[in-house]
Design a protein around this motif. Structure first.
Motif, PDB file in Angstrom:
ATOM      1  N   ALA A 132     -85.065 -32.677 102.338  1.00 41.23           N
ATOM      2  CA  ALA A 132     -83.986 -33.641 103.773  1.00 41.23           C
ATOM      3  C   ALA A 132     -83.187 -34.388 101.662  1.00 41.23           C
ATOM      4  O   ALA A 132     -83.219 -34.360 100.448  1.00 41.23           O
ATOM      5  CB  ALA A 132     -85.038 -34.875 103.062  1.00 41.23           C
ATOM      6  N   ARG A 157     -78.359 -31.818 105.472  1.00 40.48           N
ATOM      7  CA  ARG A 157     -76.741 -31.490 106.458  1.00 40.48           C
ATOM      8  C   ARG A 157     -77.068 -29.264 106.512  1.00 40.48           C
ATOM      9  O   ARG A 157     -77.137 -29.280 105.257  1.00 40.48           O
ATOM     10  CB  ARG A 157     -75.333 -32.447 106.172  1.00 40.48           C
ATOM     11  CG  ARG A 157     -75.651 -33.629 105.892  1.00 40.48           C
ATOM     12  CD  ARG A 157     -75.833 -33.845 107.171  1.00 40.48           C
ATOM     13  NE  ARG A 157     -76.056 -35.300 107.913  1.00 40.48           N
ATOM     14  CZ  ARG A 157     -74.943 -36.267 107.727  1.00 40.48           C
ATOM     15  NH1 ARG A 157     -73.802 -35.225 107.716  1.00 40.48           N
ATOM     16  NH2 ARG A 157     -75.277 -37.211 108.384  1.00 40.48           N
ATOM     17  N   ASN A 174     -81.231 -38.190 100.820  1.00 40.28           N
ATOM     18  CA  ASN A 174     -81.413 -39.502 101.478  1.00 40.28           C
ATOM     19  C   ASN A 174     -81.382 -39.711 102.969  1.00 40.28           C
ATOM     20  O   ASN A 174     -81.053 -39.700 103.500  1.00 40.28           O
ATOM     21  CB  ASN A 174     -78.931 -39.140 101.960  1.00 40.28           C
ATOM     22  CG  ASN A 174     -78.721 -39.521 100.415  1.00 40.28           C
ATOM     23  OD1 ASN A 174     -78.801 -39.799  99.828  1.00 40.28           O
ATOM     24  ND2 ASN A 174     -77.062 -39.533 100.224  1.00 40.28           N
ATOM     25  N   GLY A 175     -82.681 -38.856 102.576  1.00 38.36           N
ATOM     26  CA  GLY A 175     -83.450 -40.235 103.839  1.00 38.36           C
ATOM     27  C   GLY A 175     -84.223 -38.540 104.606  1.00 38.36           C
ATOM     28  O   GLY A 175     -85.074 -38.908 105.938  1.00 38.36           O
ATOM     29  N   GLU A 176     -83.099 -37.948 105.285  1.00 35.60           N
ATOM     30  CA  GLU A 176     -82.911 -37.497 106.608  1.00 35.60           C
ATOM     31  C   GLU A 176     -82.402 -35.848 106.406  1.00 35.60           C
ATOM     32  O   GLU A 176     -82.333 -35.708 105.603  1.00 35.60           O
ATOM     33  CB  GLU A 176     -81.815 -38.200 107.294  1.00 35.60           C
ATOM     34  CG  GLU A 176     -80.571 -37.358 106.962  1.00 35.60           C
ATOM     35  CD  GLU A 176     -78.823 -37.874 107.491  1.00 35.60           C
ATOM     36  OE1 GLU A 176     -79.055 -38.281 108.811  1.00 35.60           O
ATOM     37  OE2 GLU A 176     -78.262 -37.634 107.323  1.00 35.60           O
ATOM     38  N   ALA A 177     -82.971 -34.842 107.302  1.00 37.46           N
ATOM     39  CA  ALA A 177     -83.243 -33.484 107.322  1.00 37.46           C
ATOM     40  C   ALA A 177     -81.500 -33.245 106.298  1.00 37.46           C
ATOM     41  O   ALA A 177     -80.776 -33.753 106.928  1.00 37.46           O
ATOM     42  CB  ALA A 177     -82.555 -32.462 108.357  1.00 37.46           C
TER      43      ALA A 177
END
Lengths: 428, 428
Positions: free
Chosen positions: B236, B243, B238-241
Motif C-alpha cells: 500500500a 498503483r 498513501n493508504g491505498e493499494a
C-alpha cells in the motif's frame, strides 16, 4: 456474554510471526516449499512459470500522465447510503476504511460531505474576503494566498455524524458505513492567524463567520481564539491542489473539530463580537438533550478508535494468529494509548502505536491476536494525552439520552462468529 | 558574480507577513479594501457578486466514487523527456515538483521508472518466492503477505539518475526535469526481516537477489544486513493499494537507497553468499571513474536539497517579500539543517524545517526572502544528522570526474533575473 478468547501473548514476536503463516498458508494457498514429511532437506523450489505480464512489454511512462488505481481495485470506492438522505446533493459518502492502510487517506477516497453538491470553482476567479471587525478589510486572490508563509500539517477531518446510524441502532454491519466519515491528509496552506494579522483584528472581535462558495453558502461561527490557535486556510492536500470534493481551490481546516466547520470552497471570513447562529448551527449540528434543550457549538471531536481488521467486510479465514489493526484519533491532541479487548471489554491489552503519532491526526495501532475459533467480541479503547478515555455506548447514552445523533465516539464492538464472520453489535 | 541580494531579516515575522501582501497585492489583483488615501476609516467592503457555482447545485456525492483533480489542474502531470531514451518502455517520467506542496507525493504524480513498461499484474495470481540459502523456502500469496504484522512508514524514493541531465550540462531549465525523479509516500507492508525470519536465514547467506515480475525481470543484489535492517515489502502507498506504476500488487522499499533497488512487482527473493552482478548492476547503475574503473553498489542516496519556489516554472512576480520553499532529504537518516543563499553561496541563512522531520523522508524547509529586483543566485544546502554537507557540483566533479551520471546530489543554483524569471545555472 460469549466465551472469552484470550488475547495472544505478544511477548515473543518471533514465534508470533511464524504462527501468522503457519496456520494461514494452507487457507490462502501459500506454498511451504520443502516442508514435506519424509524429506530430510528442503526441496529446491522451482520458480513459478512466468506469468503473461512477465513475458511482455507493458505501456511506457506517461501512458498515464496522471495515474489511477489498478483495474482490479475498482471495488475500493466511496459509497453512500441511499436511504440516509433525500438526494445526493446534500449528503455524505463514506471512505472504505476496510481497504485502507496507514494514516494517510488517498485523495480519491477522502470522504465527501456536500450541502449543495460539488461546485466547480474557477481558481482564477475565486476570492477570499476578510472583513467585519478588522482594521484593513481585504479581498485576496489565490495568488495572494499562496504567497503567504506556508505550513504543512497532517490532520484528520471527521464528520460529527460519523457513527450516527449506529447510534440510532441501524445495523449496517459495515466498517465503511459505521466509521467512514473520517479521513486524514497532509494539508498545506497559510495559518488563519497570519491572514488575520494581515487585516488587523479589532479589539471587540470575538468570533469569525466562515463561509463557502457552494450553492448552500455553507457557513459556521468560530471563536476567534480557535482561529488564532491552529486553523489553516489550505490549498493543497497530500501534495497536490485540493480536490473539488474537498474545497478546491481553498478550504478551511479546523484541526480536531467537527468537519463541517472546516468550510470548503472558502470565500469569506467575517469577524464579529458574537456568533451568527447560522442555519447550519441551529437546524443542524446541535445536540438535542433529553430535557428538550439543545447543546450548540459542540465542536470538539473527542477521542475515538476503531478496529479496521477484522471487520464485517474483512472476516477471519479460520483459527490462527492474526494482527488486529485499527485507527485512533482525538481532537484534543495526541493519542496516548490504545487498549484492545477480545472479550467485550472484560480484559484489555495495550496495543502498539505506530510512528508518527501526530497531534489531531489518525494514529495506527496493531496487536497480535491468536483466534481459537470460538466467538469473540473485539473492541478498542483509546486514551488521549489529556487522559480522556473513549466511552462505551451505554455510558454515552446515560449522559446524552437518545435524541442526539452527533458525536458518537463510543467503543465499537465487533462480534466474531465461529465461522470467522464479523458483525456489528451493541453490548448492553 | 552578479550583485548580491541580502536575505530578508525574518526576526520580525509580523512585519514580514504584512509585506508579503503589501507588495504582492497590486501585482496579482488582490484588493485592499479601505486602504484608499483620503479616507480616515476603512471602507466597508461589498461582497463580490455570487459566482455561477454559488448560485447552483452541483453534482452530489459518489458522482465520482473515486475522485480526480479539478479540470483546471490538467497541466499538473508527470512528464518525460523524449530524447532521453529510445522509447517510453525503458524510461522515466518526472514528478511536477513545481506544483507540489508538503512532503507527501500524491499517488497519481509519483515519478515512474520502467525497464520493460508497466505490467498489469493479477494480484490473485501473484506470488512471492523466497528461496536460496534459507531453511524453509516459501511461495507466498498476497493474502499470506497481508496477514503478517504490518508497518507503515513515510519514505522517499529517488532514482540515482535524478540530476543526471544537469550533470551532463543539459540546460533543461526546469525543476521538474532537473529534480523530478524523487517522490515520497506513506508505505504499508511487512518488514523484509519478518519474512526472512519466517523462512529462516542460513548462516552462509550474505546477499539477497530481489527480482520483479515485469518483462525485464528487473533484479538487483542487496546485502543481507540492509534487508534485515529497514527494508519493507509493501502493498500500500498513501493508504491505498500500490498503483500499477509503483509495483502493484507488491514492491520492495529500500529506505534511503537508490530507487532501482526498490524492486517493483516483487516476485522473488533469493539468498546467497555473494552478489549476483546482474545486468542492471553491471551495465547500468555503476559509476565510471576518471581512471576507467567502475564503482558498483553505490546505493546510498547522499543528502540533497532543492529550492522548489522560486524555480524556472514558478518565477517571481516582481520585487517584494517572498517565501523561499524547498525540499531536503538524505538516505542517511534525518535532515538536520538547511541553509539558503541568495548570492551563490557567499552568505548563508538557516531555513526553517517543518515538522514532521522523518528519517529517510522528504523534509520541507522555508525562509522569508525580500527580493529587491536585482539579479540573485538562489541555492540551498542540506546538512544531515551524520554531519554530511551537500556538495557543490564543482566539488563532486573534482572527486568523480565527468563520466558518471548517477548520484548527482550537488547544490542547485537558480539564477533570478531582474524581470523575475528563474534559470538553471552552474557556477564555476
Amino acid at each position: 456474554m460469549p466465551a472469552v478468547s484470550k488475547p495472544a501473548d505478544s511477548s515473543d514476536p518471533r514465534l508470533a510471526r511464524r504462527s501468522f503463516l503457519g496456520m494461514g498458508a494452507a487457507l490462502t494457498g501459500g506454498l511451504a516449499l520443502g516442508a514435506r514429511p519424509g524429506h530430510a532437506e528442503p526441496q529446491p523450489p522451482s520458480p513459478p512459470a512466468d506469468a503473461p505480464w512477465s513475458q511482455s512489454i507493458g505501456p511506457g511512462v506517461v501512458d498515464r500522465p496522471y495515474g489511477r488505481p489498478a483495474d482490479t481495485e475498482a471495488g475500493v470506492i466511496r459509497r453512500n447510503v441511499p436511504w440516509l438522505t433525500a438526494g445526493t446533493e446534500s449528503s455524505i459518502s463514506f471512505s472504505p476504511l476496510q481497504n485502507l492502510h496507514g494514516i494517510i487517506t488517498p485523495n480519491g477516497l477522502f470522504f465527501e460531505r456536500y450541502h449543495a453538491g460539488r461546485p466547480d470553482v474557477d481558481p482564477d476567479q475565486h476570492r477570499l474576503m476578510i472583513h467585519g471587525l478588522v482594521e484593513r478589510p481585504l479581498i485576496l486572490t489565490m495568488q495572494d494566498i499562496v504567497r503567504f508563509p506556508s505550513v504543512s500539517r497532517i490532520h484528520f477531518i471527521e464528520c460529527p455524524a460519523n457513527g450516527g446510524m449506529e447510534w440510532r441502532a441501524a445495523q449496517l454491519n459495515s466498517l465503511q458505513f459505521n466509521h467512514g466519515m473520517i479521513s486524514c491528509a497532509e494539508w498545506t496552506g497559510v495559518r488563519l492567524s497570519t491572514l488575520l494579522e494581515e487585516v488587523g483584528v479589532k479589539k471587540e472581535a470575538q468570533w469569525a463567520m466562515v463561509e463557502g462558495a457552494d450553492g448552500a453558502h455553507m457557513n459556521r461561527s468560530l471563536p476567534l481564539n480557535k482561529c488564532l490557535d491552529d486553523c489553516l486556510v489550505v490549498y493543497a492536500q497530500n501534495g497536490e491542489a485540493l480536490r473539488p470534493e474537498q474545497g478546491y481551490p481553498l478550504r478551511l481546516v479546523v484541526p480536531g473539530w467537527e468537519g463541517n466547520v472546516s468550510i470548503k470552497w472558502l470565500r469569506r471570513i467575517k469577524l464579529g463580537d458574537k456568533p451568527w447562529h447560522s442555519r447550519e448551527e441551529t437546524s443542524k449540528y446541535t445536540d438535542l438533550m433529553p430535557d428538550g434543550t439543545s447543546r450548540g457549538f459542540t465542536w470538539l471531536i473527542d477521542a475515538k478508535s476503531v478496529i479496521t481488521f477484522p471487520c464485517p467486510e474483512k472476516p477471519l479465514g479460520g483459527p490462527g494468529l492474526y494482527e488486529i489493526r485499527g485507527l485512533a484519533w482525538t481532537g484534543n491532541g495526541k493519542v496516548k494509548r490504545v487498549d484492545v479487548s477480545a472479550d467485550g471489554g472484560v480484559n484489555w491489552q495495550t496495543a502498539r502505536l505506530h510512528e508518527p503519532v501526530l497531534s489531531k491526526a489518525l494514529t495506527k495501532f496493531t496487536l497480535p491476536w491468536r483466534w481459537d475459533g470460538t466467538p469473540a467480541l473485539l473492541e478498542s479503547r483509546v486514551i488521549d494525552e489529556t487522559g480522556y478515555v473513549q466511552p462505551t455506548i451505554a455510558q454515552l447514552r446515560k449522559s446524552r439520552g437518545m435524541n442526539s445523533v452527533y458525536h458518537n465516539n463510543s467503543i465499537q464492538t465487533w462480534q466474531v462468529k465461529p465461522d470467522g464472520s464479523v458483525f456489528d453489535v451493541q453490548l448492553g
